[in-house]
Write a protein that holds these residues in place. Structure first.
Motif: not given
Lengths: 257, 222
Positions: A52, A55, A57, A93, A96, A98, A100, A104-105, A166-167
């Motif tokens: 985290r 990335t 967060l 950003r 990279f 990430l 999860f 977390n779609l 998605r990533a």
């Protein structure tokens, strides 16, 4: 002088505390291009917090983080962490991605929209390009027929594969996985590990926090064992898992087997 | 009451219902966005912003709407008398819209806040990692989910608002209820009240139907 441009990610002396409780106590970690690193360790050891921080967060309290030649955070004159300006962080950003633990779609978006949202809005891709790219990724994930489905209609394993797609749609240089199989039923774990294996074969740089020891041994180039906010031991995956040097690593491996 | 008077009553009510509908729609037009602003200020991490908003919410939700209406309508002239200056009174209709807007924005703000906080942190984190800006995250990711979350509570508020428009008659706005009241006393019959009730019921069945079909349209995801 070491070959610096090979180092995709450099984290040095990372400190992070939550409400006075130290979670990361001076962690240093380097990841080379094309390398697959597995981070193992008991829960609460700081593995997820490390990802985290990498990335953005979470912000670090102290330490240096650099992606290639771009510095995300470094030690300021006052000895505290000093983050780079917004523009630079925005560029970082894009380095990279990430994945999860809980996918977390976006539940209100179809599979296609989940994958194309960021390429269109962040990279400025045209809808056609983004969708064509998304279809390629879906084919790779074996989910071509699901592009119009909504996340709630998919199994956990399918959702996780969509979140990997998605990533990947943003073409990250490095992909982080935060316990990507921990929320899945045992019979669905294999399909995610296979995707990560395939990505490793394509020389995708990855850092995977995982509890799957066999997977870490077989896929990772390097295994890092973390406990209580420090890296206890690291090295070639097979060595660490078969022949751990530290007593803490041995005790952990005995417990998870 | 003769058929003729009843016929006249119904036509009068139809025109009065235009006023009721105006109060209803104008209140929504102003209070729905205002509520969103209030909700975002209420969730501010700065106490200096949060505290006055909490005070406003307490007043609006803690005192009767009828009292707020009277207060807003008569306050300017009262204040003018005290200060010996002429402060123009708001027109009745404008005062009613202002009072309704301030009151409903408070309720909407709290509903929005609940709906926003119900969106999991993971959604914000996923959007952040994908590089979506704060504004994009709010409008593309959070708000659609908030709308689904708050739909049942909003349905209740909209239906309450239809009925609350009757309170506008306290400051002399000529809407359905005021008409029914005066017609009741001239004709010594409660039939006008019954007709007014039917009008509210019809409006609310439309609102209710609207919300249930909107709910169905958002049923495609969980």
């Amino acid at each position: 002088m070491e070959n610096n441009h090979e180092k995709l990610l450099v984290m040095q002396d990372i400190y992070k505390a939550f409400d006075g409780t130290a979670v990361l106590k001076g962690i240093s970690l380097e990841v080379n291009c094309g390398e697959v690193v597995a981070i193992i360790g008991p829960s609460g050891s700081g593995k997820s917090t490390l990802l985290r921080c990498a990335t953005m967060l979470e912000t670090v309290d102290a330490g240096t983080i650099r992606y290639l030649d771009k510095t995300m955070v470094t030690i300021g004159a006052d000895g505290k962490a000093k983050y780079s300006d917004k523009k630079q962080l925005k560029e970082i950003r894009l380095c990279f991605g990430l994945v999860f633990q809980n996918f977390n779609l976006f539940p209100h978006f179809s599979v296609m929209q989940n994958i194309t949202e960021a390429p269109i809005r962040v990279l400025g891709q045209s809808k056609q390009d983004a969708e064509a790219n998304a279809r390629n990724l879906l084919a790779k994930m074996g989910l071509s027929e699901k592009e119009d489905a909504y996340p709630c209609q998919l199994s956990g394993g399918q959702q996780q594969r969509i979140s990997i797609a998605r990533a990947l749609a943003l073409n990250p240089k490095i992909l982080f996985f935060d316990e990507p199989t921990s929320a899945l039923d045992p019979e669905l774990i294999g399909e995610i590990l296979k995707v990560i294996r395939d990505l490793a074969a394509e020389k995708m740089t990855m850092v995977v926090v995982t509890h799957e020891m066999t997977f870490a041994r077989d896929v990772a180039d390097r295994v890092i064992f973390m406990d209580e906010g420090v890296i206890v031991e690291q090295g070639v995956a097979a060595d660490i898992i078969k022949n751990p040097q530290s007593e803490r690593t041995r005790a952990f491996l005995r417990r998870v087997e | 009451m003769s058929l003729e008077t009843i016929y006249k009553l119904v036509t009068n009510m139809l025109s009065a219902s235009a006023v009721t509908l105006e109060v209803f729609f104008l209140t929504l037009l102003f209070s729905l966005p205002l509520g969103l602003l209030v909700a975002s200020l209420r969730m501010s991490k700065y106490k200096i912003i949060q505290l006055p908003i909490r005070f406003y919410l307490l007043i609006m939700r803690g005192t009767p709407l009828i009292l707020q209406l009277i207060f807003i309508y008569f306050l300017p002239s009262q204040l003018g008398d005290k200060l010996s200056v002429t402060i123009p009174m708001l027109p009745r209709f404008g005062a009613a819209i202002l009072a309704f807007t301030l009151n409903y924005a408070a309720y909407f703000a709290e509903i929005y806040r609940g709906g926003i906080q119900a969106v999991p942190t993971g959604q914000h984190e996923a959007a952040a990692v994908l590089g979506l800006s704060k504004v994009q995250t709010f409008f593309r990711v959070v708000l659609p989910q908030v709308i689904k979350n708050i739909l049942p509570a909003m349905g209740n508020e909209f239906m309450t608002l239809v009925k609350d428009t009757a309170l506008a008659q306290t400051i002399g706005v000529m809407e359905i209820f005021r008409l029914a009241k005066s017609s009741t006393s001239t004709n010594s019959s409660i039939l006008p009240m019954f007709v007014a009730g039917l009008f509210y019921l019809i409006m609310n069945s439309v609102v209710s139907k609207g919300f249930s079909s909107l709910g169905k349209r958002l049923d495609y995801y969980k």
